[in-house]
Design a protein around this motif. Structure first.
Motif, mmCIF file in Angstrom:
data_model
loop_
_atom_site.group_PDB
_atom_site.id
_atom_site.type_symbol
_atom_site.label_atom_id
_atom_site.label_comp_id
_atom_site.label_asym_id
_atom_site.label_seq_id
_atom_site.Cartn_x
_atom_site.Cartn_y
_atom_site.Cartn_z
ATOM 1 N N LEU A 28 -102.101 -7.810 -132.102
ATOM 2 C CA LEU A 28 -103.545 -7.901 -131.848
ATOM 3 C C LEU A 28 -103.943 -9.288 -131.338
ATOM 4 O O LEU A 28 -104.854 -9.409 -130.523
ATOM 5 C CB LEU A 28 -104.335 -7.617 -133.128
ATOM 6 C CG LEU A 28 -104.192 -6.224 -133.750
ATOM 7 C CD1 LEU A 28 -105.155 -6.077 -134.922
ATOM 8 C CD2 LEU A 28 -104.437 -5.136 -132.725
ATOM 9 N N PHE A 29 -103.292 -10.308 -131.836
ATOM 10 C CA PHE A 29 -103.682 -11.681 -131.492
ATOM 11 C C PHE A 29 -102.510 -12.411 -130.844
ATOM 12 O O PHE A 29 -101.413 -12.432 -131.386
ATOM 13 C CB PHE A 29 -104.090 -12.459 -132.747
ATOM 14 C CG PHE A 29 -105.319 -11.932 -133.429
ATOM 15 C CD1 PHE A 29 -105.214 -11.050 -134.491
ATOM 16 C CD2 PHE A 29 -106.569 -12.319 -132.992
ATOM 17 C CE1 PHE A 29 -106.350 -10.556 -135.115
ATOM 18 C CE2 PHE A 29 -107.707 -11.843 -133.611
ATOM 19 C CZ PHE A 29 -107.601 -10.952 -134.681
ATOM 20 N N PRO A 30 -102.735 -13.058 -129.717
ATOM 21 C CA PRO A 30 -101.661 -13.886 -129.159
ATOM 22 C C PRO A 30 -101.442 -15.089 -130.069
ATOM 23 O O PRO A 30 -102.312 -15.452 -130.876
ATOM 24 C CB PRO A 30 -102.221 -14.306 -127.800
ATOM 25 C CG PRO A 30 -103.709 -14.193 -127.926
ATOM 26 C CD PRO A 30 -103.961 -13.109 -128.906
ATOM 27 N N GLU A 31 -100.283 -15.704 -129.925
ATOM 28 C CA GLU A 31 -99.941 -16.855 -130.762
ATOM 29 C C GLU A 31 -100.993 -17.948 -130.696
ATOM 30 O O GLU A 31 -101.298 -18.600 -131.689
ATOM 31 C CB GLU A 31 -98.585 -17.428 -130.344
ATOM 32 C CG GLU A 31 -97.384 -16.671 -130.892
ATOM 33 C CD GLU A 31 -97.297 -16.697 -132.411
ATOM 34 O OE1 GLU A 31 -96.879 -15.694 -132.995
ATOM 35 O OE2 GLU A 31 -97.667 -17.732 -133.017
ATOM 36 N N ALA A 32 -101.559 -18.118 -129.509
ATOM 37 C CA ALA A 32 -102.548 -19.184 -129.344
ATOM 38 C C ALA A 32 -103.747 -18.952 -130.259
ATOM 39 O O ALA A 32 -104.412 -19.909 -130.678
ATOM 40 C CB ALA A 32 -103.004 -19.254 -127.891
ATOM 41 N N LEU A 33 -104.044 -17.699 -130.564
ATOM 42 C CA LEU A 33 -105.166 -17.408 -131.449
ATOM 43 C C LEU A 33 -104.732 -17.353 -132.901
ATOM 44 O O LEU A 33 -105.474 -17.739 -133.794
ATOM 45 C CB LEU A 33 -105.831 -16.078 -131.063
ATOM 46 C CG LEU A 33 -106.740 -16.141 -129.852
ATOM 47 C CD1 LEU A 33 -107.339 -14.770 -129.569
ATOM 48 C CD2 LEU A 33 -107.859 -17.150 -130.053
ATOM 49 N N LEU A 34 -103.532 -16.843 -133.128
ATOM 50 C CA LEU A 34 -103.055 -16.845 -134.515
ATOM 51 C C LEU A 34 -103.020 -18.268 -135.049
ATOM 52 O O LEU A 34 -103.305 -18.510 -136.214
ATOM 53 C CB LEU A 34 -101.671 -16.207 -134.615
ATOM 54 C CG LEU A 34 -101.625 -14.676 -134.706
ATOM 55 C CD1 LEU A 34 -100.198 -14.168 -134.732
ATOM 56 C CD2 LEU A 34 -102.361 -14.176 -135.942
#
Lengths: 543, 463
Positions: free
Chosen positions: B397-403
């Motif tokens: 659901l979330f790319p690493e940049a957002l995680l």
């Protein structure tokens, strides 16, 4: 910057992420209102999708913009023109098996409905749709264009009359405060179907139409707390001459049908010329919903009766219909039935109309005159020496000597009573007419009825007496007759006409008796059934 | 507090799966009990919901994942819609049925779904609502403190069932009842529609009608509701348009399911603040698309969803390490002498004394300890599958940049490096956490596995 996680939502979205109220938080945001021309029943999440879609289309669309609107119009005109027939039914009946149960699971208010059938169509009985309370009628999912065209053609010859009748039906409901196209979708649909057809009268509705059903329909109530409510409603069906035909059939013999499912009016040959439904239903079912009170005509094979219509018997047999109405919260007194056209089944509606015609609301007629009126003879309203009325607490007591070819001699009979007082044969004491201290009598009975229902009605004996040739002794009392006529010349028209009618008869020559000689004082108060009439004695008799 | 979630149709199952993961990870309180309704309980999606990563029965985060048909499927088998009702003995029934439904609807094989036809769904549900089976399925709501109904207003099942379901539930439950309703959240691949499968046009049609019906009829019966759908043609790091093949019945996790789950945790509070509002949307922060990660949700110590996901990623890494062949053989070799000991040596230095004490608490004799450790590995492998189900989902659901899991995190750093550091991290986590013997009965290997995995998670949550 935030965006609403919704398809096609352009209203303001708060700057903070999270929950926010949609529109006003309760009503459908305007931009989500579907195009009413594009409603499709399949997409509505209810088994009553066709009814729901028809309701939405009637609420928001116009003829020509959606097939459901046009089909509604054809069904409505089909019913009103008599091509289509309403057949009341019950989803709880075993005939509808588990499908009926499933439908009732969704909407138990849809239990009673009417199938809309074309009985004479090419297929010999074709369902065209059914009723539902919000849209009145919804069309069948599988009727094809050729079938709708066939229906339109069958209606065509009667369409203009059907529109007149439908407009009158609307007018009748409007007069009762039961019409609002803003509140009720199907009424908007009827308005659109009627177009420029407007009624200012309801004469065809009253005399040339059936009211058949019922159809459970949402109608305005006039109550702001509960603006609309579903009620049983009867739809108009063209039937020229219906009222007269029913009135004439009242001469026949009322009886219960052998299976108890109807009241019949039977002719002398025993044929049921008319049938009033009193359906036999399950204990938890409504006879009204299943058509109690619906009237149909059969084939007359024998003569009808000659005597007075047997209204009392018929009323007794129709008591279950009244009870069924009362169970639905409907009053069944004459005033309510009269005021509620469209909300009562035909049998009661027409019966009340017959009685109303026989006894216009503002008149009190004698029983003989009522019988004649029930046979359709018009009670004259024009002033003449043959008719007189007197005010009695808002209604007018009416006596008639002659109407049409029928002689009643009611004024003459009253004149006879006045003469007996004038001549000293009878006296007036304490407001009553007496003879030697006892109530005055004639041939062993009262001369005149004194009850509120039939004030001043002459007894049979008195009627027969004045209908026959006068006793010769009366003719020798010309001077007395002249003073009698003179005395009452200035009285109320009824007493004046009664005196002249009697005097003319008593003189025996067929010519009127002139009012001559000394006039008596009309100082004797006679109180009868709420009336007070001032009677006189011959002044030559002394005090 | 006991919350019952009634999920309807495939979309409802997607939201239920999102919630199952959130409950598993502790981001949502463990008091949500699921009743899942769908005529199709054979496709991959219902099968996944029934036992996500093998979690079935009591192990299921939502109490049960069993998907129930809204009608008695055993009685009707593969009957068409028409065959549910029409028979030769009831001509009036047939006549009325044909008046209400056209030929296409009549032929829908409802055991496979409602083919995007809400009026059919509503009728099938009404039939099922008559039966004892369905009444039994709904009876548990009587014990709930709150009820949530969840599904789509655009499919055939969810849209068709939703309104009647709400009114039916009200026969058993008069407390607060909330709606989580999904508007269009995917497109259907053009040109590949099989007979009866939902198309884009069907979705749009059902959406407009369904929303209209929802506001007119369903909203008034609910305490309040949240509507969630894909916002037009927008695309972003988390809002990714999804196109499904016709008849695709697998799981397709989407950010919007997480949003719907978020609604479950917020509706009560919103209703308390303003009782006049019946319908909510969700505003998404385009500039900070990780706003749901930054929220604390319902985690008892107020940790954010980001922290919870991070901790489970740590746990996943360590579980993967533990159940890897090398580590597993090393442990089994130690506890099963005479076979692997010769190959791998007899030292338990790697995993430390605390785990060994737990094993000894379960079984004092070494011979039997091997059995315990085998059980333990079985459970560790199961736990690895469970945690992977959750972590993979979140990372999808979330790319690493957002995680944006913390940089310079000793635990995470250690996981990037070699074996010795992972064993070190594990030993430190388990230090002082050996399980004592049970006062009655025997410790099992599964209990040991869960205990020591929990220790890792607790340590990771501190980070």
């Amino acid at each position: 910057m935030t965006t609403a996680l919704l398809h096609s939502y352009s209203a303001n979205v708060p700057e903070r992420p999270g929950l926010f109220p949609l529109g006003d938080g309760t009503n459908l945001p305007a931009e989500w209102q579907p195009d009413p021309r594009q409603y499709q029943p399949a997409a509505l999440p209810t088994p009553f999708a066709r009814a729901e879609a028809t309701t939405l289309v009637l609420e928001q669309s116009a003829p020509g913009e959606h097939p459901l609107f046009d089909q509604f119009g054809w069904m409505l005109l089909g019913v009103v023109s008599g091509v289509l027939r309403l057949a009341p039914d019950d989803l709880r009946d075993d005939r509808y098996d588990n499908f009926g149960k499933a439908l009732l699971q969704v909407d138990d208010g849809a239990r009673y409905f009417s199938r809309v059938v074309w009985p004479d169509g090419a297929s010999g009985g074709l369902l065209f749709g059914a009723s539902y309370r919000t849209c009145l009628l919804w069309p069948h999912a599988r009727r094809v264009a050729s079938q709708w065209n066939a229906l339109a053609q069958a209606i065509q010859g009667r369409q203009s009359e059907a529109l007149v009748l439908l407009a009158q039906w609307r007018e009748a409901l409007r007069r009762q405060g039961r019409w609002s196209a803003q509140l009720v979708a199907w009424q908007r649909g009827v308005d659109a179907t009627l177009g420029n057809n407007v009624a200012t009268d309801v004469d065809v509705l009253r005399t040339g139409a059936a009211l058949h059903g019922p159809v459970w329909a949402v109608v305005p109530t006039g109550d702001p707390a509960r603006p609309t409510r579903a009620e049983p409603l009867y739809l108009p069906v063209l039937d020229p001459g219906r009222f007269e035909r029913f009135r004439d059939l009242l001469q026949s013999t009322p009886r219960r049908a052998p299976d108890g499912s109807a009241v019949e009016l039977a002719d002398a040959a025993g044929a049921a010329c008319a049938r009033i439904e009193t359906p036999r239903v399950a204990a938890d079912a409504s006879t009204l919903a299943l058509g109690a009170g619906n009237l149909s005509f059969g084939q007359q094979r024998g003569a009808l009766g000659e005597g007075a219509p047997r209204l009392a018997e018929l009323e007794e047999l129709l008591e279950p219909v009244r009870l069924a109405l009362q169970k639905e919260g409907r009053a069944t007194d004459a005033a309510s039935v009269r005021a509620g056209i469209g909300f009562y089944p035909d049998a009661l509606r027409l019966l009340d109309q017959v009685k109303e015609a026989a006894a216009p609301a503002d008149l009190i007629l004698t029983s003989r005159l009522q019988v004649l009126a029930l046979r359709g003879i018009r009670v004259p309203t024009e002033d003449s020496d043959d008719i007189a009325s007197i005010d009695a607490g808002g209604k007018r007591v009416t006596l008639v000597d002659r109407v049409g070819e029928s002689a009643l001699f009611e004024l003459r009979a009253l004149g006879f009573l006045l003469f007996r007082v004038f001549s000293g044969e009878l006296a007036v004491r304490d407001g009553a007419i007496v003879s030697g201290g006892n109530p005055a009598s004639f041939a062993g009975g009262a001369m005149i009825a004194a009850d509120a229902k039939h004030p001043l009605e002459p007894s049979s004996a008195l009627y027969q007496a004045v209908a026959a040739a006068p006793p010769s002794a009366l003719a020798r009392r010309l001077a007395l007759l002249q003073r009698f006529v003179a005395t009452y010349r200035s009285a109320e028209p009824m007493l004046d006409k009664a005196a002249r009618s009697f005097a003319t008869w008593a003189w025996g020559t067929g010519t009127a008796v002139a009012g001559l000689g000394k006039r008596g004082d009309r100082a004797l108060p006679w109180r009868v059934a709420g009336l007070e009439l001032r009677l006189a004695r011959d002044p030559l008799l002394g005090p | 507090m006991s919350r019952t979630l009634i999920s309807v149709g495939g979309t409802g199952q997607h939201v239920a799966l999102a919630l199952a993961r959130l409950v598993y990870m502790g981001a949502v309180r463990n008091d949500v009990r699921l009743i899942a309704l769908d005529p199709d309980n054979e496709s991959p999606l219902p099968k996944l919901l029934e036992a996500p990563a093998g979690m079935s029965g009591d192990r299921h985060p939502l109490g049960t994942g069993q998907v129930h048909a809204p009608f008695d499927v055993s009685r009707f088998g593969d009957a068409s819609f028409e065959q549910l009702f029409v028979d030769e003995h009831h001509p009036y029934e047939r006549e009325l049925f044909e008046a209400m439904f056209d030929e296409d609807m009549a032929g829908i094989p409802v055991h496979k779904g409602m083919y995007g036809t809400p009026c059919v769904g509503a009728t099938v549900f009404a039939e099922g609502a008559n039966g004892a089976t369905f009444k039994t399925q709904l009876a548990p709501v009587a014990n709930a403190t709150q009820v949530f109904v969840c599904g789509s207003v655009v499919g055939g099942t969810g849209a068709g069932i939703m309104h009647k379901l709400v009114t039916e539930v009200r026969k058993y439950f008069q407390g607060p009842m909330y709606g989580l309703f999904m508007l269009p959240w995917f497109k259907v691949q053009a040109g590949a529609a099989t007979q009866g499968a939902i198309t884009d046009a069907t979705i749009q049609r059902n959406a407009t009608h369904g929303i209209k019906y929802f506001f007119s009829h369903t909203i008034p019966a609910l305490t309040s509701s949240v509507l969630v759908g894909y916002p037009g043609s927008e695309q972003s790091a988390v809002l990714k348009p999804l196109t499904l093949g016709a008849g695709d019945m697998g799981e397709h996790p989407h950010y919007l399911h997480l949003v719907a789950a978020h609604g479950l945790t917020r509706l009560e509070e919103a209703h308390t603040a303003n009782r006049s509002v019946k319908a909510y949307g969700v505003a998404h922060d385009e500039a900070h698309e990780d706003w749901l990660l930054a929220n604390a949700w319902e985690e008892p110590r107020g940790r954010s969803l980001r922290q919870v996901i991070r901790a489970h990623r740590v746990l996943l890494n360590l579980l993967r390490f533990l159940v890897a062949e090398k580590q597993k053989n090393a442990m089994l070799g130690y506890y099963k002498p005479g076979f692997l000991t010769g190959l791998f040596g007899g030292s338990r230095t790697a995993w430390g004394d605390d785990l060994h004490k737990s094993v000894e608490s379960a079984e004092p004799t070494q011979k039997q300890q091997g059995v315990v450790v085998e059980q333990m590995f079985g459970e560790l492998e199961q736990l690895e599958r469970e945690v992977r189900l959750c972590v993979d989902w979140a990372q999808g659901l979330f790319p690493e940049a957002l995680l944006r899991l913390p940089q310079g995190d000793p635990m995470l750093d250690a996981l990037q490096k070699g074996t010795a550091d992972q064993w070190d991290a594990i030993r430190k986590t388990w230090a002082g956490k050996a399980m004592p013997p049970k006062p009655t009965g025997k410790l099992t290997g599964a209990e040991i596995a869960r205990h020591h995995a929990r220790a890792i998670l607790d340590e990771a949550l501190k980070g």
